[in-house]
Structures are given as C-alpha cells and as structure tokens.
Design a protein around this motif. Structure first.
Motif, PDB file in Angstrom:
ATOM      1  N   GLY A 251      73.682  -5.564 -62.860  1.00 44.32           N
ATOM      2  CA  GLY A 251      72.480  -4.951 -62.181  1.00 44.32           C
ATOM      3  C   GLY A 251      71.757  -6.102 -61.307  1.00 44.32           C
ATOM      4  N   ARG A 252      72.007  -7.365 -61.356  1.00 42.41           N
ATOM      5  CA  ARG A 252      70.904  -8.268 -60.817  1.00 42.41           C
ATOM      6  C   ARG A 252      70.945  -7.825 -59.219  1.00 42.41           C
ATOM      7  N   THR A 253      69.559  -8.052 -58.665  1.00 42.66           N
ATOM      8  CA  THR A 253      69.539  -7.711 -57.456  1.00 42.66           C
ATOM      9  C   THR A 253      69.196  -8.948 -56.716  1.00 42.66           C
ATOM     10  N   TRP A 254      68.625  -9.816 -56.820  1.00 41.23           N
ATOM     11  CA  TRP A 254      68.062 -11.297 -56.071  1.00 41.23           C
ATOM     12  C   TRP A 254      68.785 -12.414 -56.662  1.00 41.23           C
ATOM     13  N   CYS A 255      68.641 -13.529 -55.831  1.00 42.72           N
ATOM     14  CA  CYS A 255      69.398 -14.667 -56.139  1.00 42.72           C
ATOM     15  C   CYS A 255      68.401 -15.290 -57.121  1.00 42.72           C
ATOM     16  N   SER A 256      67.006 -15.064 -56.963  1.00 44.18           N
ATOM     17  CA  SER A 256      66.067 -15.606 -57.885  1.00 44.18           C
ATOM     18  C   SER A 256      64.934 -14.549 -58.213  1.00 44.18           C
ATOM     19  N   MET A 257      64.657 -14.362 -59.219  1.00 39.75           N
ATOM     20  CA  MET A 257      63.664 -13.304 -59.623  1.00 39.75           C
ATOM     21  C   MET A 257      62.412 -14.050 -59.275  1.00 39.75           C
ATOM     22  N   ASN A 258      62.223 -15.518 -59.522  1.00 37.87           N
ATOM     23  CA  ASN A 258      60.929 -16.228 -59.318  1.00 37.87           C
ATOM     24  C   ASN A 258      60.528 -16.136 -58.034  1.00 37.87           C
ATOM     25  N   VAL A 259      61.534 -16.322 -56.987  1.00 31.99           N
ATOM     26  CA  VAL A 259      61.239 -16.300 -55.488  1.00 31.99           C
ATOM     27  C   VAL A 259      61.408 -14.861 -54.692  1.00 31.99           C
ATOM     28  N   CYS A 260      62.570 -14.540 -54.770  1.00 32.01           N
ATOM     29  CA  CYS A 260      62.857 -13.227 -53.594  1.00 32.01           C
ATOM     30  C   CYS A 260      62.445 -12.132 -54.671  1.00 32.01           C
ATOM     31  N   GLY A 261      62.791 -11.854 -55.768  1.00 34.74           N
ATOM     32  CA  GLY A 261      62.163 -10.644 -56.559  1.00 34.74           C
ATOM     33  C   GLY A 261      60.666 -10.485 -56.471  1.00 34.74           C
ATOM     34  N   ASN A 262      60.280 -11.775 -56.743  1.00 31.05           N
ATOM     35  CA  ASN A 262      58.579 -11.782 -56.907  1.00 31.05           C
ATOM     36  C   ASN A 262      58.055 -11.470 -55.291  1.00 31.05           C
ATOM     37  N   ARG A 263      58.656 -11.887 -54.279  1.00 29.24           N
ATOM     38  CA  ARG A 263      58.342 -11.361 -53.017  1.00 29.24           C
ATOM     39  C   ARG A 263      58.547  -9.832 -52.725  1.00 29.24           C
ATOM     40  N   VAL A 264      59.704  -9.153 -53.127  1.00 26.28           N
ATOM     41  CA  VAL A 264      59.786  -7.871 -52.968  1.00 26.28           C
ATOM     42  C   VAL A 264      58.588  -7.037 -53.636  1.00 26.28           C
ATOM     43  N   LYS A 265      58.593  -7.416 -55.026  1.00 30.09           N
ATOM     44  CA  LYS A 265      57.647  -6.764 -55.896  1.00 30.09           C
ATOM     45  C   LYS A 265      56.108  -6.677 -55.496  1.00 30.09           C
ATOM     46  N   VAL A 266      55.820  -7.870 -54.826  1.00 28.76           N
ATOM     47  CA  VAL A 266      54.213  -7.911 -54.231  1.00 28.76           C
ATOM     48  C   VAL A 266      54.365  -7.140 -53.335  1.00 28.76           C
ATOM     49  N   ARG A 267      55.253  -7.140 -52.326  1.00 27.50           N
ATOM     50  CA  ARG A 267      55.148  -6.246 -51.240  1.00 27.50           C
ATOM     51  C   ARG A 267      54.960  -4.627 -51.419  1.00 27.50           C
ATOM     52  N   ALA A 268      55.876  -4.278 -52.506  1.00 30.80           N
ATOM     53  CA  ALA A 268      55.930  -2.964 -52.846  1.00 30.80           C
ATOM     54  C   ALA A 268      54.414  -2.709 -53.452  1.00 30.80           C
ATOM     55  N   SER A 269      53.960  -3.633 -54.130  1.00 28.24           N
ATOM     56  CA  SER A 269      52.411  -3.517 -54.914  1.00 28.24           C
ATOM     57  C   SER A 269      51.545  -3.420 -53.619  1.00 28.24           C
ATOM     58  N   GLN A 270      51.690  -4.046 -52.744  1.00 31.52           N
ATOM     59  CA  GLN A 270      50.742  -4.023 -51.501  1.00 31.52           C
ATOM     60  C   GLN A 270      50.695  -2.659 -50.830  1.00 31.52           C
ATOM     61  N   ARG A 271      51.973  -2.259 -50.746  1.00 29.72           N
ATOM     62  CA  ARG A 271      52.147  -1.045 -50.065  1.00 29.72           C
ATOM     63  C   ARG A 271      51.723   0.088 -50.791  1.00 29.72           C
ATOM     64  N   ARG A 272      51.876   0.351 -52.179  1.00 25.52           N
ATOM     65  CA  ARG A 272      51.216   1.265 -52.928  1.00 25.52           C
ATOM     66  C   ARG A 272      49.730   1.250 -53.108  1.00 25.52           C
ATOM     67  N   ARG A 273      49.331  -0.121 -52.922  1.00 22.02           N
ATOM     68  CA  ARG A 273      47.707  -0.146 -52.924  1.00 22.02           C
ATOM     69  C   ARG A 273      47.196   0.329 -51.499  1.00 22.02           C
ATOM     70  N   ALA A 274      47.806  -0.024 -50.361  1.00 13.00           N
ATOM     71  CA  ALA A 274      47.514   0.443 -49.401  1.00 13.00           C
ATOM     72  C   ALA A 274      47.447   1.910 -48.995  1.00 13.00           C
ATOM     73  N   SER A 275      48.404   2.608 -49.654  1.00 10.87           N
ATOM     74  CA  SER A 275      48.329   4.055 -49.583  1.00 10.87           C
ATOM     75  C   SER A 275      47.797   4.927 -50.455  1.00 10.87           C
ATOM     76  N   SER A 276      47.108   4.460 -51.426  1.00 10.25           N
ATOM     77  CA  SER A 276      46.584   5.134 -52.543  1.00 10.25           C
ATOM     78  C   SER A 276      45.112   5.031 -51.991  1.00 10.25           C
ATOM     79  N   PRO A 277      44.405   6.341 -52.505  1.00 11.87           N
ATOM     80  CA  PRO A 277      42.924   6.474 -51.942  1.00 11.87           C
ATOM     81  C   PRO A 277      41.931   5.263 -52.730  1.00 11.87           C
ATOM     82  N   HIS A 278      41.070   4.904 -52.295  1.00 14.59           N
ATOM     83  CA  HIS A 278      40.381   3.794 -52.646  1.00 14.59           C
ATOM     84  C   HIS A 278      39.123   4.385 -53.460  1.00 14.59           C
ATOM     85  N   ARG A 279      38.918   4.006 -54.606  1.00 15.70           N
ATOM     86  CA  ARG A 279      37.967   4.493 -55.801  1.00 15.70           C
ATOM     87  C   ARG A 279      36.850   3.717 -55.100  1.00 15.70           C
TER      88      ARG A 279
END
Length: 91
Positions: free
Chosen positions: A63-91
């Motif tokens: 099930g491995r997805t990225w060549c390196s979790m420390n580099v590529c996996g982190n980039r993907v997860k940070v982008r997904a987190s930023q998208r979720r924050r941008a689309s969620s209503p601000h408190r």
C-alpha cells in the motif's frame, strides 16, 4: 595514407552517447528483471505530482504511495490540510 584519428571532441561525444544509452537501458533492464521475478506490481511511481521517482514497495500490504513519507508524503498531506482549512467556515 595513415589512419584517421578521431578528434578529442568526437571521442568525448561518443562516450557521452554511450553513457546515455547505458542509463536509458537500466530502467528497461530493471523492469525485465522485475517481471521475470514476479515483483513487477511492487514497482511503483510516486504519487506526488512534482516527483518523478519510482520505488519498490516493501510494505506488507503493497500500500505504499510515496517514494518518501518525509518529503513527498508530507507535501501531499500539507496541501490536503490547507485545502480543508480554506474550505471550512472560519470561527
């Protein structure tokens, strides 16, 4: 008439093209060996869009997805987190 000698530039260019041919052949040879060994499904391309690396998936469930979790996996997860924050209503 004495034999013609190749110029230093021609010899250097010939070595460069030989080297390029050998490098181009390595991935093909690796694929052939993987197919013969039955490990072809474990050779994967990194799913990070900006990465062009291929890797061998050593994970137990394949099930491995990225060549390196420390580099590529982190980039993907940070982008997904930023998208979720941008689309969620601000408190």
């Amino acid at each position: 008439m004495p034999p013609l000698k190749a110029s230093a530039t021609a010899r250097r260019e010939s070595r460069r093209s030989d080297c390029a041919r050998r490098r181009a052949g390595r991935p093909a040879w690796s694929r052939c060996r993987a197919v013969a060994a039955g490990t072809w499904p474990r050779l994967k391309a990194c799913r990070e869009p900006s990465c062009r690396w291929a890797f061998y998936d050593h994970s137990r469930n394949h099930g491995r997805t990225w060549c390196s979790m420390n580099v590529c996996g982190n980039r993907v997860k940070v982008r997904a987190s930023q998208r979720r924050r941008a689309s969620s209503p601000h408190r």
